[in-house]
Design an enzyme around this catalytic site. Structure first.
Site, PDB file in Angstrom:
ATOM      1  N   CYS A   1       8.749   2.077   3.236  1.00  0.00           N
ATOM      2  CA  CYS A   1       9.342   0.915   2.550  1.00  0.00           C
ATOM      3  C   CYS A   1      10.549   0.358   3.305  1.00  0.00           C
ATOM      4  O   CYS A   1      10.752  -0.849   3.346  1.00  0.00           O
ATOM      5  CB  CYS A   1       9.754   1.281   1.137  1.00  0.00           C
TER       6      CYS A   1
ATOM      7  N   CYS B   1       8.500  -7.001  -3.094  1.00  0.00           N
ATOM      8  CA  CYS B   1       7.713  -5.909  -3.682  1.00  0.00           C
ATOM      9  C   CYS B   1       8.274  -5.444  -5.031  1.00  0.00           C
ATOM     10  O   CYS B   1       9.370  -4.909  -5.122  1.00  0.00           O
ATOM     11  CB  CYS B   1       7.662  -4.743  -2.690  1.00  0.00           C
TER      12      CYS B   1
ATOM     13  N   CYS C   1       9.437  -2.068   5.817  1.00  0.00           N
ATOM     14  CA  CYS C   1       8.369  -2.967   5.372  1.00  0.00           C
ATOM     15  C   CYS C   1       8.812  -4.429   5.399  1.00  0.00           C
ATOM     16  O   CYS C   1       9.847  -4.784   4.825  1.00  0.00           O
ATOM     17  CB  CYS C   1       7.940  -2.576   3.964  1.00  0.00           C
TER      18      CYS C   1
ATOM     19  N   CYS D   1       2.402   0.457   4.462  1.00  0.00           N
ATOM     20  CA  CYS D   1       2.228   0.764   3.042  1.00  0.00           C
ATOM     21  C   CYS D   1       1.097   1.778   2.900  1.00  0.00           C
ATOM     22  O   CYS D   1       0.065   1.522   2.302  1.00  0.00           O
ATOM     23  CB  CYS D   1       1.930  -0.522   2.270  1.00  0.00           C
TER      24      CYS D   1
ATOM     25  N   GLU E   1     -17.689  -4.640  11.149  1.00  0.00           N
ATOM     26  CA  GLU E   1     -17.372  -4.541   9.719  1.00  0.00           C
ATOM     27  C   GLU E   1     -18.332  -3.592   9.001  1.00  0.00           C
ATOM     28  O   GLU E   1     -17.917  -2.819   8.152  1.00  0.00           O
ATOM     29  CB  GLU E   1     -17.422  -5.922   9.051  1.00  0.00           C
TER      30      GLU E   1
HETATM   31  S1  SF4 Z   1       8.000  -2.137   0.067  1.00  0.00           S
HETATM   32 FE1  SF4 Z   1       6.208  -2.316  -1.240  1.00  0.00          FE
HETATM   33  S2  SF4 Z   1       4.638  -3.204   0.078  1.00  0.00           S
HETATM   34 FE2  SF4 Z   1       6.254  -2.424   1.409  1.00  0.00          FE
HETATM   35  S3  SF4 Z   1       5.644  -0.362   1.962  1.00  0.00           S
HETATM   36 FE3  SF4 Z   1       6.946  -0.189   0.150  1.00  0.00          FE
HETATM   37  S4  SF4 Z   1       5.526  -0.242  -1.563  1.00  0.00           S
HETATM   38 FE4  SF4 Z   1       4.399  -1.003   0.208  1.00  0.00          FE
END
Ligand code: SF4
Ligand SMILES: [Zn+2]
Length: 509
Positions: A237, A246, A240, A230, A74
């Site tokens: 997205c 989101c 995602c 992200c 870390e």
């Molecule tokens: S949906 Fe939202 S959380 Fe997912 S990649 Fe796109 S901006 Fe990021």
């Protein structure tokens, strides 16, 4: 298990599965529709599959060694890419496999090991921390996030959260740069992401969301989401796993829908049922609402919003490569040690002097000569200094220009020297605790020597020039094959993080 195997294995666990900087080895994002076992109603359920052996995890999680592995990784990973850290980390853990070993090392050895990794106070603090654990805590590591913060130097809020959740199983969030981005987008937090209000809101959100059963895995999953999906630019997205939660993604859709309706002349015929960002209940006074207008072209990348960057401080430093003929006939170079605090604390460098704005270069040269003379116990005049050139090195907050000179001493001029000065051969210099800026100065100097030889002797000795340059530059990490370090992992562990409760402050964020 041999020490080396253990180190590699642990590294792959802590730097591989954990890592948010695009490093996950074999981890997969999957998405399925199914009902929550915890009884919550969900539209989608999101899974992150980690791949590491259960045996490794069990063994490591309950050992002090695991704590040390996470602690060191870390600290090394603060502001630094995984690919750069891996080599340093392996060497470090091989040399100091226990906290007692690290505590017994000297600061000079620590600085030497850290040379080239940047942000040098981190190594010093790790060393101080190890000494504190051994001398004041009787070899016992702190067991809570609060005690990590109070007792280990160099451990801030994020690092304490990461070590606490990963190594100690403490139920706490860990907000790093990736988390800031992911959470700001998830909650459409448009105010300056570095402001105290947003920082507190993000920590509170992270602490609410963290999985109490597997806090370490949850935090690593979120970091990995930020590193792989992200991302700062071009977020994926459509792939995602938390897209349905989101707000910024939803906002982009609302905007696109409105724009197409406008194009078709259907505006307001079918208003969207989805809330817009401006619908925040406290709009106008909400500390988390956008402070700048929305840019359609940026889409979700409108978040997170950052304050205007402060320009780096501009500095010029006069530095001099002082050379003498060594006993073996090989040239040696004078290095002096920096003070034990501040920038590059305790590191070695060629005699240098920060150029004062109002002082003329001539005056500065004289002052530098006086400094060198003091170190050597001899008198050096500034007319002997040859101008070599300039080297620019960018620190995080300083734009540093080294104005490089050199001087070759006559026999007898270099016999005495003070405590914080040493003569090093070229090869010793390359392995010494010197910063990247000093290495750049040395490269410039060796290049200039080659050019001189080329011009003076009037024969083409350019073929030799690359040798003296590459010998220095081969200490860079560019050739590192990070992927070859991957270990063999087989058992999958599933992390579920599907519950993203709506914030009760605004009803939106
Ligand atoms: S949906 Fe939202 S959380 Fe997912 S990649 Fe796109 S901006 Fe990021
Ligand atoms: Zn708001």
């Amino acid at each position: 298990m041999t020490l080396l195997m253990l180190c590699c294995c642990a590294l792959s666990f802590s730097a591989g599965t954990t890592r948010r900087r695009g490093s996950c080895r074999g981890g997969l994002w999957l998405r399925q529709n199914q009902t929550s076992t915890s009884g919550h109603t969900e539209v989608g359920r999101c899974f992150l599959v980690f791949t590491f052996t259960a045996a490794d995890t069990i063994y490591l999680k309950f050992s002090l060694l695991f704590f040390l592995l996470v602690w060191v990784s870390e600290i090394m990973l603060q502001q630094t890419q995984v690919a750069t850290v891996i080599d340093y980390y392996n060497k470090w853990m091989k040399r100091w496999p226990t906290v007692q070993d690290l505590a017994a090392a000297t600061l000079e050895e620590v600085n030497q090991m850290w040379a080239g990794l940047g942000y040098y106070s981190r190594g010093k603090r790790l060393h101080e921390g190890a000494q504190k654990v051994v001398s004041e805590l009787r070899g016992q590591m702190p067991r809570t996030v609060n005690s990590l913060l109070k007792q280990l130097p160099g451990v801030g809020r994020y690092t304490a959260g990461a070590i606490g959740s990963i190594a100690l199983g403490q139920v706490t969030g860990a907000v790093d740069g990736n988390l800031i981005r992911v959470l700001c987008r998830l909650r459409a937090i448009g105010a300056d992401s570095t402001s105290p209000a947003v920082t507190e809101a993000l920590w509170s959100l992270a602490n609410t969301l963290v999985d109490p059963e597997r806090p370490g895995d949850f935090n690593q999953a979120m970091m990995e989401l930020g590193a792989r999906v992200c991302t700062p630019k071009g977020p994926l997205c459509s792939q995602c796993p938390v897209q349905s939660h989101c707000h910024s993604h939803r906002k982009v859709h609302v905007k696109q829908e409105a724009n197409s309706r406008k194009l078709l002349g259907k505006l307001d015929k079918k208003p969207s049922v989805l809330p817009d960002i401006e619908d925040c209940m406290n709009s106008g006074t909400c500390p988390l609402c956008p402070s700048e207008p929305w840019d359609d072209e940026l889409g979700v990348q409108n978040f997170p919003r950052k304050p205007a960057k402060k320009p780096p401080r501009v500095e010029r430093t006069l530095t001099c490569v002082v050379i003498r003929a060594g006993e073996e006939g090989e040239d040696e170079y004078l290095l002096t040690q920096r003070l034990n605090k501040g920038l590059l604390a305790g590191m070695w460098e060629f005699p240098s002097l920060l150029q004062e704005e109002k002082s003329s270069e001539m005056k500065q040269k004289k002052a530098l000569c006086a400094e060198i003379s003091k170190k050597l116990g001899t008198r050096l005049t500034d007319s002997l200094l040859q101008h070599v050139g300039e080297v620019v090195h960018i620190f995080s907050h300083i734009h540093q220009t080294y104005v490089v000179h050199s001087v070759r001493l006559k026999d007898g001029d270099s016999q005495t020297q003070t405590e914080n000065a040493q003569w090093l051969s070229k090869s010793a210099l390359q392995g010494a605790a010197v910063s990247t800026g000093v290495k750049k100065v040395f490269i410039l100097f060796t290049q200039s020597v080659c050019v001189c030889v080329c011009v003076c002797v009037c024969v083409c000795v350019c073929a030799h020039a690359p040798c003296c340059v590459t010998e220095v530059s081969c200490t860079c990490r560019s050739g590192l094959d990070y992927h070859s370090q991957k270990a063999d992992f087989s058992i999958a562990s599933v992390v579920n993080y599907s519950e993203f409760p709506v914030c009760d402050i605004t009803g939106l964020h």
